[in-house]
Every structure is written in structure tokens, then in C-alpha cells.
Scaffold this motif. Sequence first.
Motif, short mmCIF file in Angstrom:
data_model
loop_
_atom_site.label_atom_id
_atom_site.label_comp_id
_atom_site.label_asym_id
_atom_site.label_seq_id
_atom_site.Cartn_x
_atom_site.Cartn_y
_atom_site.Cartn_z
N ASN A 199 17.67 43.13 36.09
CA ASN A 199 18.00 43.30 37.51
C ASN A 199 19.39 42.79 37.84
O ASN A 199 19.92 43.07 38.93
N HIS A 218 11.74 38.31 40.95
CA HIS A 218 12.57 39.48 40.63
C HIS A 218 13.84 39.07 39.91
O HIS A 218 14.37 39.83 39.09
N GLU A 227 7.75 36.81 45.19
CA GLU A 227 8.28 38.00 44.53
C GLU A 227 9.80 38.07 44.62
O GLU A 227 10.47 38.65 43.75
#
Length: 897
Positions: free
Chosen positions: A368, A362, A358
Amino acid sequence: MDGEVLGEKEITTTETTNSSFIGFNKSTDEQGYSPTGFAYETSSNESQKVKMKDNEASIVISYYKTTNGENNIGLPRNWGSASMGNATTGGDPAGGGLTNASFWSASDSYGKGLNTYYFTASHVFTPDFEDQTGISIINSSCDVRKLKQDNSKYTIFKRSEIVYRQSELSSASNASYLQPVSTKPDPALGGYNRVLQKVTLNVPPGYNSPSSISSDVTNQLTKTEPTIKIISDDLTSVVNSTIYKAFPCANYNFFSASGNEEFFNSSIASGLPENVGTNACNTVGAVNYLTNYSHIGFKRPDFVESGRSTGAYHGSKLNSTIAGSSSGTAIIYTNITYSDEVLIKLKKFFDSQRLYPELLDHATDATNGISNYASLYPGATSASLNASFRKEARFLHLGLSGSGQNAGATDPLGSDMYNIAKTTKTKTPPRTSASDATSIPIFFYYNESSSHLTAEQTTGDRDDNLAYGFARKHNGLVALITKPIGGIPLSYFGEQTGAAINASTKIGYDYHFTGYGNAGVMLSSGFSPLQYYGQIEYNQGTDIRQVYLGADNVLLNFDNVQSRFELSNLHAPEKVGNFYTAGDPNPSADVFAPPPSSQAGQDCFKINKQLKYDSWSPSMHPYSVIDLSGTAAAGTQKTFIPMNENMVKGLIYDAHGGVTIEDMGIDERFWERSIWGILGFEYGQFNASGGIENIKNINNRFSNDNPNSSGITTNANVTSLDAQQFHSNPYGTNMFNTMLGSNVNFFDTRQVISDAAGEWASDDPSHRVSPAITINSESTKIIASELPRKLLKGYFLINSDILDSANYYQTANPMQTMAIVGKYSAANDFISYDGGGAVFTATRRKTITSIKSQILDPAGGTANVGDNSGIIYRIDKVINTDLKFAETIMSQMNSKK
């Protein structure tokens, strides 16, 4: 099983050295009691060798705490109070007619210890946090990030040095404890080691029934230790067992604003600590404050453990400035030494990142702002981006903002932003008044195909020959390349002067709880100064600084249907439980006091978990308001308690904590001959195999199948049958149907679906209810893949010195073996041998005065047999008998004439 030593194995365990025994009572000057009975202790993880036997194994376990809304405090946090105390501002309710319930239901705030600085989204791993509205130091609302209470497992780490009684140590020793490194006071910068405990399990040599083996091992795992009276002889006690123990933790008395003020040597604003001084105050309050951090849980233990081993808390530095104009092709030149010793540690850290995919996934989401990778493949799906990025990228922490390139040599990489009162309402960090000193992840290219190349084998001058998959040699130092993954995002070049990432900016592993991937919690006693309705105060709540953690009902069982052994209950499950006022025979009209549940002690899992208000944590503010209608006396009392906003709707909550099996104590080459192999377990059931991309971590849900995980534990076994209970009415009663679960609007006034006035007011209910679903459950099981072996060795050897010479050889050793006895009836009390086989003939005269007999196993060792065993010899001697005795006598007489 006969106790045969198979070999030796190296295991790693936490070794603790205690000094200055002070007992378990409080000190006269209110310094608190010691959970260990000692004033001071040091710990480290050390290797040791243990014997592997066919009837014994020394397993290694670790402990974890789940974020289930109880007994934990999300980090970082300044302190943990139930109110702002004597401060003039800070978030407490105000006005006349206040109830204690209003303090429980008040928003989390700076006055209660919340870090109200809004961490930059690109700096922290935002999926670990949730956005909430808090209260600032000046009583205004503000945006905050708080760690999610999402049932994740946080593995427990122990601080390498702990002081439980400040007055028993010298001033210099206390000062060293408060600031173990040469920088400002900072709880995260102390040494931490994963708690690893050796548990030796064995069964008696000889034949053991499956039930006796199950009982022996289970009893050893659940064996209790002598009771420890704490605080004072007549107040409370602790009963530890093998893998369920009362761990030191924080409480509201020691994890306080005054303790924070003394530890951080902070200034005071509105009666509350603000900012961080240069040196901690060498006081009782400061020591007690830091001791709240004695045991910390980390969500990604391998990541933290390997990250901390890469270098010191202050990290390394960039050797050259990276200009914004070269962002797409940037090379990161560092002062990290290019050597196998250094690169192997970094490689282990980068492998741990793959264990927690993860953290890499991400970065593939362009929104992001931490990677340009998605721009290289504009038409790719998120799944394909994630899959390729996991193979092609790794990261380090970068001290981009805060002091940036001007950070001193001993300044830490990153920050937890303690006692920063600046806030925002726009979900952006308040950079105009306070710089976000947390670190940011910086991603670079990683080549799996060259990850086997050592520093001696390559200089990494090409993308396809990078040492250990990531390192290029530049003047004897490490350079990292970024072009194959799209370079460095342009947003990284707006933090420092000159639209660049300047030389001397720190890079490495950030020790802080805000570091990308470093989610952590503090253990908490769960006591509040005063319970919700203001009528119950637990007298020892101000003193108790321990909480139970581990597996309280672990079981090794033999399933007679499948004829297999199975291990279960490595977690402490959620219980149906009772509301904290349950059983009150005559509650006030405004007090919710349901009858005690007949199933309170039943193991279960919960969806839309409803807190019972029996434990308290500052991180769980605001607690939901309890609105009542009707009366308990009339049996009409009713309430809908909204789900706590810190919890996650629709999520399964199934454990308070548990243990993880890290090492079964047996090497693969001896597994089949070990106790575990004999019981039918396979090596792969407890040891992950294959590439790192195929190995899971303990925050994946476990089932009864082989998990191929880096550690083994259990959780509630959720089956398809349970789905019939996922639909519940607003009162929490399961409907047992095939419908899906749904949130509920409840109207105090009955509505009509349609009338002349129009449709009912569906957007304005009296209560918005997420039905609390509680489902009885059992633990998942680690089921042995094979049937247990009843016979390890199929026969006995009977040796005797009645024989003059050897007739068998065990390797090169001669053996006087008279018989081979098969164990065909080994399940009965005796094994009988009725003779047969070879016949031994004496060829010389021999006088027998004694016989030495031995019952041996096939390897020549003494066999394990009962005291009632024996050997019966049959010896035949030929005697010539004259059947014509009279005739012979007469013949002899006649011959004499």
C-alpha cells in the motif's frame, strides 16, 4: 419507582435555531419547499444538564444510514443525474431504438456527475472504495473509484448552517452560506455536527407491571407526530415519530449539473461543468445545490468529529524540509503549538484511530506504500504486525501533492477533486495533466506507555517520554518522530521538488470526503425522473427532498420465559419487498412484472441482494439489464437479474438505517437506583469499558451478547439455523440443506455433461447468476443481565402525630413512627398490616381532636400509594369497672348512718 431525583447528568444534544417560517409549500419561483418549514436554520451541539430519576431517563441517540444500494449517494460526487441532459458528450447511450432501460443500465459517467479522476491509492483508504470502469467527459472508458455499497453504517451529521429558501435571506447571508471560509467553493468545508437527539423516557411513579412498563416505553419511542402536508395540501405528507423521521436529502432536481455549475462557478466543456471558480454564484441554483449536503453520513463518526476539532480546514504546516536522504529517521517539525490544550485535542483524534483499527492495519501492508513498518519485521505475520502497529503508530493528513508547499494560507488541506475531467485507463492518477490534490496519510511513532504525560510534565526529548504518547517539544512547537516505525516511505519524496517534503507543506486533519478514513455519503430521495421501463413517473419526485431514517418499530419487551426485559429493533430492517412493477395485471411482453409477494412486509436479511428498481441513485449505475424470456400471461416469464456491480457478493444486507444509543442518561454511580438498573440492565451493556483496543465501533455486527461498543444498536440476528438457507437455486428459492452457497451458470439451451462433441460449454453460460438469498429474521436484542427488581424499598413507615415524641431517626431527623409495614404482598392490590410490634402508652392526659397520619418510604419521603389506602387506629383506654355494684352502694349508704 416513585419519581425520586437521583442527581443531574450532563448530556450533549443538537440544538437548532430556525428563522423565517415559510411553511411547507413550494415557492412560486420553483425554489422548492422547506423540509423544516423555515427558510434558514443554524445548529450546534450543546451541553445541557438533565435530572436523573428512578422512573425517568433522558437518553441520547444518533442516526445512521446503511450503504445498502438505496437512498444514498457516495461522496465525493460532482452531481447526481440520470442522464447527461443537454450535454454533447458524457456517457449516455446513443443510436436509434433507445429504451429508458438503456439509460438505467448505462455506466456511471462524468455526464451523470461521477468524479472520474482516479484517486491515488496511497491517498485514500482504498478498502472503502471499489474500482470500476466509468465514462469520461469525452465518452471514453476510464478507471474510477466509487464508494462501496457494503451495508456499512454511516452516522448522520448535520450542517451547522442550512438555507432552504434563498430569496428569504440577504445577498450577504447567502454568500456567507455558500462560502463560509475564505477559499474556493467546497461543500466539505462547512461545519458539521453529529445529529444527537434527546429522548426522555419515563414510567408513572408507583408500582408498574412489566407489561405496562414495556408498553409505556415502547409507545414513547414510537409515538407519531402530527401529519405535515408538504409541497401542496393535496400531494403528499410526512409523518414523523420519536426516532423515525423524514430527513432532508438530495434529489435529482437540485443535485444537478446546472446547480453544480452555479455553485462552483465553473466553466463549461461539452455542455458540462468543468473546473472550480474562485467564488460561487449567489443564485437559487447554487444554494439548492449546497443544501443537498445538509445531512451527511460518515462511516467513522468519532474519527471525523475529533479530527475536525483539532483545527481549521487549512491545517497546520511543516516548519522544516524533510530530505529524502533522512527518510528512515525523519523528524516531522510542525508549527503546531506545544500545549496541553492543543495536544489533548490531538490525543482524542489519535484515540479515535484506534477505535477504527482498519485504518492502522492498512498501513502494515507494504504494497500500500504508506508505511515502512513491515520492513522492520520481515518474518512477522500480518496479525502480529497489525497488533504492534496499532500500539506504535498514528497519523495525520499531509498535503503532499497538488499545490504542496506552495499552498496559500487559506487554501484547504486536501481536495475532493470536483469537476476534474482528466482520467486514466492504467489505474494510476494522470499526474502529467492534473495533480492529485487529495491528502495522504503520514504515520509517526506513538508510545502508549507515555500517553499519560502532559505538556507540563515532559518535553518529549526521548522516545519513552513523548507528551501524550506522540509529541516532542521543539522551540515551543510539536515535532513528531518516525524512526521507531521505519521512517517515511521513499515514495513520499517524489511528489515535490528537490526529492524532499518541503517546509510549508500542510499537515493536520483533512475535512474532505477523500481524506484517509473520511468515507461519507449523502442522503437521497430515491426518485428517478423515469422508472426503468419508462412507463412510471412519480410526479413529486422532482420536488421531494426528504427520506425516512431511524428505527420504525423499536421495542422494549418483557420476556416471560427468561423474566428479563429486552430492547430490540433499533434498526429499520430490510423487507422482503416487491419488484417495482409487481401486481401489473397485464404487463407488456418485455416488462418483468412478478406477482406481489405475500411476505413483502416481512423483516429479513439478504445475501447477494437483488435490487427492486423501486429506488434510484446515481451511485448505483450501471443498473443490471433485465433480460426476459417467456410471458407473464402464459405464466412462463423468467429472468435472471444480475447482481448490481456496486453491491458486494456474499455479504449480509440487513438494514436501511437505524439509531445508535450514545448515552443512556444515567451516571454509573446512580445506575442501580435508576430506571435502567431497576429493569435489570447493567451499566456496561450500554457503556464501553477497558482499553481502547477492546472497544468496538458500530460497524461491527451485534449479537445478543454484550458488545462493548462505543455506541449501541441492533441488526438482524443471524443464527446457525439460517445457514441451511444459504444454498439457493438460481431462482432465489432456498434449498434448506447443509450445502454452502455458490454462484450459478445457467444455460438457456440444455447441456449434456459429456457427449461425442465434448464437454458442455461451462465457460460460456447464458446467464451468470449470484442467487438472491432472502431469509426472514428477527432483531438482535439487548437483554437485561439481571432480573428486574419488583421491590425497591422493602417497607413503609407509618408516622403519626398522635405520638408525643420521636422514637425513630432518619439520619438526624426525628420521626414519630408508629409502625413498619413490610411489602411482602406487594404484587397484590393492597398491602395489609395487622398490627403487632411496639405498644405506645400515653403517660399524660391528652385530648385528641385530629390525627395527622403519613405513609412514608424508608428515606422519609412520602410514599406512592393509591387513593384507596388508609390507616385504622386502635386506641385502648383502661376503665375500672365495679363488678359488685349493689354491694358498693349498700356499703356507702350504711357508712352515712
